[in-house]
Structure formats: structure tokens, C-alpha cells
Write a protein that holds these residues in place. Structure first.
Motif, PDB file in Angstrom:
ATOM      1  N   LEU A 108      14.159 -17.920  12.098  1.00 50.23           N
ATOM      2  CA  LEU A 108      13.555 -19.147  11.578  1.00 50.23           C
ATOM      3  C   LEU A 108      12.037 -19.130  11.706  1.00 50.23           C
ATOM      4  CD1 LEU A 108      16.072 -21.776  13.017  1.00 50.23           C
ATOM      5  CD2 LEU A 108      15.834 -21.091  10.619  1.00 50.23           C
ATOM      6  N   TRP A 109      11.541 -18.441  12.733  1.00 48.51           N
ATOM      7  CA  TRP A 109      10.099 -18.400  13.030  1.00 48.51           C
ATOM      8  C   TRP A 109       9.354 -17.322  12.247  1.00 48.51           C
ATOM      9  CZ3 TRP A 109       8.004 -14.040  15.506  1.00 48.51           C
ATOM     10  CH2 TRP A 109       6.663 -14.139  15.887  1.00 48.51           C
ATOM     11  N   ALA A 110       9.965 -16.165  12.079  1.00 50.40           N
ATOM     12  CA  ALA A 110       9.259 -14.985  11.561  1.00 50.40           C
ATOM     13  C   ALA A 110       8.795 -15.193  10.124  1.00 50.40           C
ATOM     14  CB  ALA A 110      10.161 -13.761  11.646  1.00 50.40           C
ATOM     15  N   LYS A 111       7.567 -14.789   9.866  1.00 45.40           N
ATOM     16  CA  LYS A 111       6.994 -14.865   8.513  1.00 45.40           C
ATOM     17  C   LYS A 111       7.099 -13.527   7.776  1.00 45.40           C
ATOM     18  CE  LYS A 111       5.593 -19.031   9.464  1.00 45.40           C
ATOM     19  NZ  LYS A 111       6.403 -20.186   9.014  1.00 45.40           N
ATOM     20  N   GLU A 112       7.463 -12.483   8.530  1.00 49.01           N
ATOM     21  CA  GLU A 112       7.552 -11.144   7.946  1.00 49.01           C
ATOM     22  C   GLU A 112       8.956 -10.585   8.145  1.00 49.01           C
ATOM     23  OE1 GLU A 112       4.477  -8.510   9.337  1.00 49.01           O
ATOM     24  OE2 GLU A 112       3.217 -10.209   9.914  1.00 49.01           O
ATOM     25  N   ASN A 113       9.256  -9.522   7.423  1.00 45.79           N
ATOM     26  CA  ASN A 113      10.511  -8.811   7.631  1.00 45.79           C
ATOM     27  C   ASN A 113      10.277  -7.663   8.609  1.00 45.79           C
ATOM     28  OD1 ASN A 113      12.099 -10.341   5.826  1.00 45.79           O
ATOM     29  ND2 ASN A 113      11.251  -9.197   4.097  1.00 45.79           N
ATOM     30  N   TYR A 114      11.116  -7.576   9.619  1.00 43.21           N
ATOM     31  CA  TYR A 114      10.994  -6.532  10.624  1.00 43.21           C
ATOM     32  C   TYR A 114      12.246  -5.664  10.626  1.00 43.21           C
ATOM     33  CZ  TYR A 114       7.222  -9.457  12.481  1.00 43.21           C
ATOM     34  OH  TYR A 114       6.068 -10.196  12.624  1.00 43.21           O
ATOM     35  N   GLU A 115      12.085  -4.446  11.097  1.00 38.97           N
ATOM     36  CA  GLU A 115      13.235  -3.576  11.335  1.00 38.97           C
ATOM     37  C   GLU A 115      13.855  -4.007  12.657  1.00 38.97           C
ATOM     38  OE1 GLU A 115      14.088   1.093  12.429  1.00 38.97           O
ATOM     39  OE2 GLU A 115      12.276   0.578  11.274  1.00 38.97           O
ATOM     40  N   ILE A 116      15.106  -4.452  12.607  1.00 38.89           N
ATOM     41  CA  ILE A 116      15.767  -5.029  13.780  1.00 38.89           C
ATOM     42  C   ILE A 116      16.818  -4.083  14.329  1.00 38.89           C
ATOM     43  CG2 ILE A 116      17.209  -6.941  14.592  1.00 38.89           C
ATOM     44  CD1 ILE A 116      14.354  -7.779  13.895  1.00 38.89           C
ATOM     45  N   GLU A 117      16.858  -3.971  15.654  1.00 36.59           N
ATOM     46  CA  GLU A 117      17.924  -3.213  16.302  1.00 36.59           C
ATOM     47  C   GLU A 117      18.513  -4.064  17.423  1.00 36.59           C
ATOM     48  OE1 GLU A 117      18.823   1.061  18.529  1.00 36.59           O
ATOM     49  OE2 GLU A 117      16.935   0.759  17.452  1.00 36.59           O
ATOM     50  N   VAL A 118      19.820  -4.216  17.405  1.00 36.93           N
ATOM     51  CA  VAL A 118      20.518  -4.960  18.457  1.00 36.93           C
ATOM     52  C   VAL A 118      20.828  -4.023  19.610  1.00 36.93           C
ATOM     53  CG1 VAL A 118      22.585  -6.281  19.044  1.00 36.93           C
ATOM     54  CG2 VAL A 118      21.508  -6.571  16.797  1.00 36.93           C
ATOM     55  N   VAL A 119      20.366  -4.383  20.797  1.00 39.88           N
ATOM     56  CA  VAL A 119      20.561  -3.537  21.973  1.00 39.88           C
ATOM     57  C   VAL A 119      20.912  -4.415  23.173  1.00 39.88           C
ATOM     58  CG1 VAL A 119      18.949  -1.780  21.153  1.00 39.88           C
ATOM     59  CG2 VAL A 119      18.121  -3.593  22.619  1.00 39.88           C
ATOM     60  N   PRO A 120      21.538  -3.866  24.201  1.00 40.61           N
ATOM     61  CA  PRO A 120      21.803  -4.648  25.410  1.00 40.61           C
ATOM     62  C   PRO A 120      20.509  -5.216  25.974  1.00 40.61           C
ATOM     63  CG  PRO A 120      23.041  -2.602  25.455  1.00 40.61           C
ATOM     64  CD  PRO A 120      22.107  -2.507  24.281  1.00 40.61           C
ATOM     65  N   PHE A 121      20.599  -6.456  26.418  1.00 40.88           N
ATOM     66  CA  PHE A 121      19.412  -7.169  26.904  1.00 40.88           C
ATOM     67  C   PHE A 121      18.607  -6.373  27.930  1.00 40.88           C
ATOM     68  CE2 PHE A 121      18.132  -9.785  30.607  1.00 40.88           C
ATOM     69  CZ  PHE A 121      16.942 -10.283  30.096  1.00 40.88           C
ATOM     70  N   HIS A 122      19.309  -5.757  28.887  1.00 37.78           N
ATOM     71  CA  HIS A 122      18.606  -5.099  29.987  1.00 37.78           C
ATOM     72  C   HIS A 122      17.826  -3.859  29.540  1.00 37.78           C
ATOM     73  CE1 HIS A 122      22.442  -2.869  29.880  1.00 37.78           C
ATOM     74  NE2 HIS A 122      21.737  -1.843  30.330  1.00 37.78           N
ATOM     75  N   GLU A 123      18.090  -3.368  28.329  1.00 39.41           N
ATOM     76  CA  GLU A 123      17.372  -2.191  27.829  1.00 39.41           C
ATOM     77  C   GLU A 123      16.079  -2.544  27.082  1.00 39.41           C
ATOM     78  OE1 GLU A 123      19.874   0.249  25.423  1.00 39.41           O
ATOM     79  OE2 GLU A 123      21.497   0.356  26.911  1.00 39.41           O
ATOM     80  N   ILE A 124      15.897  -3.810  26.758  1.00 44.05           N
ATOM     81  CA  ILE A 124      14.813  -4.179  25.845  1.00 44.05           C
ATOM     82  C   ILE A 124      13.431  -3.948  26.459  1.00 44.05           C
ATOM     83  CG2 ILE A 124      13.723  -6.076  24.588  1.00 44.05           C
ATOM     84  CD1 ILE A 124      16.490  -7.154  23.982  1.00 44.05           C
ATOM     85  N   MET A 125      13.155  -4.515  27.606  1.00 38.96           N
ATOM     86  CA  MET A 125      11.807  -4.397  28.158  1.00 38.96           C
ATOM     87  C   MET A 125      11.450  -2.956  28.526  1.00 38.96           C
ATOM     88  SD  MET A 125      11.037  -7.963  30.193  1.00 38.96           S
ATOM     89  CE  MET A 125      12.434  -7.844  31.318  1.00 38.96           C
ATOM     90  N   PRO A 126      12.335  -2.200  29.199  1.00 34.20           N
ATOM     91  CA  PRO A 126      11.989  -0.793  29.452  1.00 34.20           C
ATOM     92  C   PRO A 126      11.774  -0.018  28.155  1.00 34.20           C
ATOM     93  CG  PRO A 126      13.855  -1.457  30.805  1.00 34.20           C
ATOM     94  CD  PRO A 126      13.613  -2.566  29.836  1.00 34.20           C
ATOM     95  N   GLY A 127      12.571  -0.307  27.123  1.00 31.63           N
ATOM     96  CA  GLY A 127      12.430   0.400  25.853  1.00 31.63           C
ATOM     97  C   GLY A 127      11.137   0.079  25.135  1.00 31.63           C
ATOM     98  N   VAL A 128      10.742  -1.190  25.163  1.00 33.01           N
ATOM     99  CA  VAL A 128       9.457  -1.575  24.551  1.00 33.01           C
ATOM    100  C   VAL A 128       8.311  -0.936  25.312  1.00 33.01           C
ATOM    101  CG1 VAL A 128       7.918  -3.498  24.021  1.00 33.01           C
ATOM    102  CG2 VAL A 128      10.363  -3.717  23.594  1.00 33.01           C
ATOM    103  N   ALA A 129       8.388  -0.960  26.631  1.00 29.41           N
ATOM    104  CA  ALA A 129       7.330  -0.361  27.452  1.00 29.41           C
ATOM    105  C   ALA A 129       7.198   1.133  27.183  1.00 29.41           C
ATOM    106  CB  ALA A 129       7.613  -0.610  28.929  1.00 29.41           C
ATOM    107  N   ALA A 130       8.330   1.793  26.888  1.00 29.08           N
ATOM    108  CA  ALA A 130       8.328   3.239  26.641  1.00 29.08           C
ATOM    109  C   ALA A 130       7.999   3.591  25.190  1.00 29.08           C
ATOM    110  CB  ALA A 130       9.685   3.827  27.025  1.00 29.08           C
ATOM    111  N   GLY A 131       7.838   2.582  24.339  1.00 32.25           N
ATOM    112  CA  GLY A 131       7.496   2.831  22.946  1.00 32.25           C
ATOM    113  C   GLY A 131       8.684   3.045  22.030  1.00 32.25           C
TER     114      GLY A 131
END
Length: 259
Positions: A108-131
Motif C-alpha cells: 500500500l505504501w510503495a510507489k515503485e515496483n521492487y523485486e520481492i523475495e519471501v524469506v524466514p524473518f530471522h534471515e532478513i537482517m543478516p542477509g541485508v547486512a551481507a548484501g
């Protein structure tokens, strides 16, 4: 009786008394621990008698279940965050479930289209930090811990929602089979009130199941997500849920549903 809720501190705090046979008249429970991205779809077959799900999943579940007016997670200042590495160009976003309230708010918020990947919650922050992903949509105790991964908040979707609607943000709902809904409401409300009356009683249970083991983070998590709406949705809580689902249906994201 089968019940499913997350191992997060707010849920284990809320359900401690009920699960441990401390609520008078309540039956014994067969407990399944699963994050809402799992229960949102696991509840589709009606396997559970009582289940914690995302409000965003209600359009697919209200043919089998009834929304209870207590036990869930709504509030102010407690919405999901979009986090990223400083200066990142965002094209790929990790999200914690395609039927979570967090992802519905993101759409509802996003103004752009992004490539989305559904992943387990606990993997998100380490994965973003690792690029692995450019940004992540985070929930739960991540509000208190994302800085530990060197990440910054790009958007607070709860803040956006509150400014746009003036309503609390409806995150997690408690559903029950219609034939036990009235009793389940009484059991869960009593469990909530017992938890507030003796917060230390559930400490070991909360600690045992928490993914974030820092006790200060656990206390912050409980204080934020267990509030007056956990005891009773009230008109503001129901209006928040109706508004969220009406906007989602209008945007063609979810089927229309009546609460």
C-alpha cells in the motif's frame, strides 16, 4: 484443543497462563509454535482451534474462523520497518511472508515496483547486512535490534499508517473456530490479565522461546505489543482492521471481507 502462535515474547507472555493450565475452566492445549508467515497459510485447512495470524490473512480465513476481540497485536509506534545498508540503492527487498500485515502495508505504501523475495524473518537482517538483498521488511523485535547489523531505517510503515489514518496498526489477530469463540475470548482475556498481574510468572517461558535472547529486548517487545488492544480491540481496533482490509481490497490485493 489445538492452538498455534508465535514464539515471540508478546505471544508467550499472553498465552503463558492459558497454556500452563492456570485459567479456570480452560481445556488442555496442544501448542504449535510458528511465526505468522507460517500460520497464515497453515490455518487454511482449519487444523487449529485457536490460531494467531496476520490481519492481512483474514480474507482467506474468516469462512472457517471468527476474529476474537482480544489476545492480538495492535498498537501505535509498533509498525514494520524497511531497513537497508546505508546508501543502498533498493531494488531487491526481502519480506517475511506474502500474507503478512507488514507486506500488505508495504504494498500500500510503495510507489515503485521492487523485486520481492519471501524469506524466514530471522534471515532478513543478516542477509541485508551481507548484501544478499538491498533492503528488508522487518517486524517483531527487529525494531529494537536492526542497528546491531549496521542497518538504517528507510521507512516506518506504522508511522506512515498512523499519520494517514489516525488509527492504530492492526498486526496480529487471534482467530478461533466459531463454536468456541465466546469461550476462547474469556480464556484468552483472563490469560492476558493474569500475565499483567504477575509479569514474572511467564519470564522463563518467554526466555525459553524467544528468538532474541536479550532480556531487555524481550521486555521492550512485550511492553510495545501487549497493550490495551490486547485486552480489548474496542471500536478503534475494529475500525483499524476494517480500514486496512478495505484499502487492500480496493487496491486489488486481497478479496473483499466484512468484519
Amino acid at each position: 484443543m489445538k492452538i498455534a502462535f508465535s514464539p515471540c515474547p508478546n505471544d508467550t507472555f499472553v498465552f503463558h497462563a492459558l497454556v500452563h493450565g492456570l485459567v479456570a475452566g480452560a481445556p488442555g492445549l496442544d501448542v504449535t509454535f510458528a511465526d505468522v508467515d507460517v500460520t497464515n497459510t497453515a490455518a487454511l485447512d482449519g487444523h487449529f482451534d485457536i490460531v494467531k495470524v496476520s490481519y492481512a490473512a483474514l480474507p482467506w480465513l474468516l469462512d472457517q474462523y471468527e476474529l476474537l476481540p482480544c489476545g492480538g497485536a495492535l498498537g501505535r509506534g509498533c509498525g514494520p520497518l524497511v531497513v537497508a545498508r546505508p546508501g543502498a540503492v533498493v531494488k531487491r527487498v526481502a519480506v517475511p511472508g506474502d500474507r503478512t500485515t507488514a507486506y500488505l502495508l508495504f504494498r500500500l505504501w510503495a510507489k515503485e515496483n521492487y523485486e520481492i523475495e519471501v524469506v524466514p524473518f530471522h534471515e532478513i537482517m543478516p542477509g541485508v547486512a551481507a548484501g544478499k538483498w538491498d533492503a528488508g521488511l522487518v517486524i517483531h523485535e527487529a525494531r529494537f535490534t536492526y542497528q546491531n547489523y549496521g542497518l538504517v531505517s528507510l521507512a516506518d510503515l506504522g508511522e506512515w499508517w498512523e499519520q494517514d489514518t489516525g488509527l492504530p496498526i492492526p498486526l496480529g489477530a487471534i482467530l478461533a473456530k466459531p463454536e468456541i469463540a465466546a469461550q476462547a475470548t474469556e480464556w484468552i482475556r483472563e490469560s492476558v490479565r493474569m500475565a499483567w498481574a504477575d509479569p514474572d510468572a511467564s519470564r522463563d517461558y518467554v526466555q525459553q522461546h524467544a528468538q532474541e535472547m536479550d532480556s531487555d529486548v524481550q521486555r521492550q517487545h512485550i511492553a510495545l505489543y501487549v497493550n490495551e488492544f490486547t485486552d480489548s480491540l474496542g471500536e478503534a481496533g475494529y475500525e483499524a482492521a476494517r480500514t486496512l482490509l478495505a484499502r487492500a481490497a480496493q487496491a486489488g490485493i486481497t478479496p473483499a471481507v466484512r468484519l
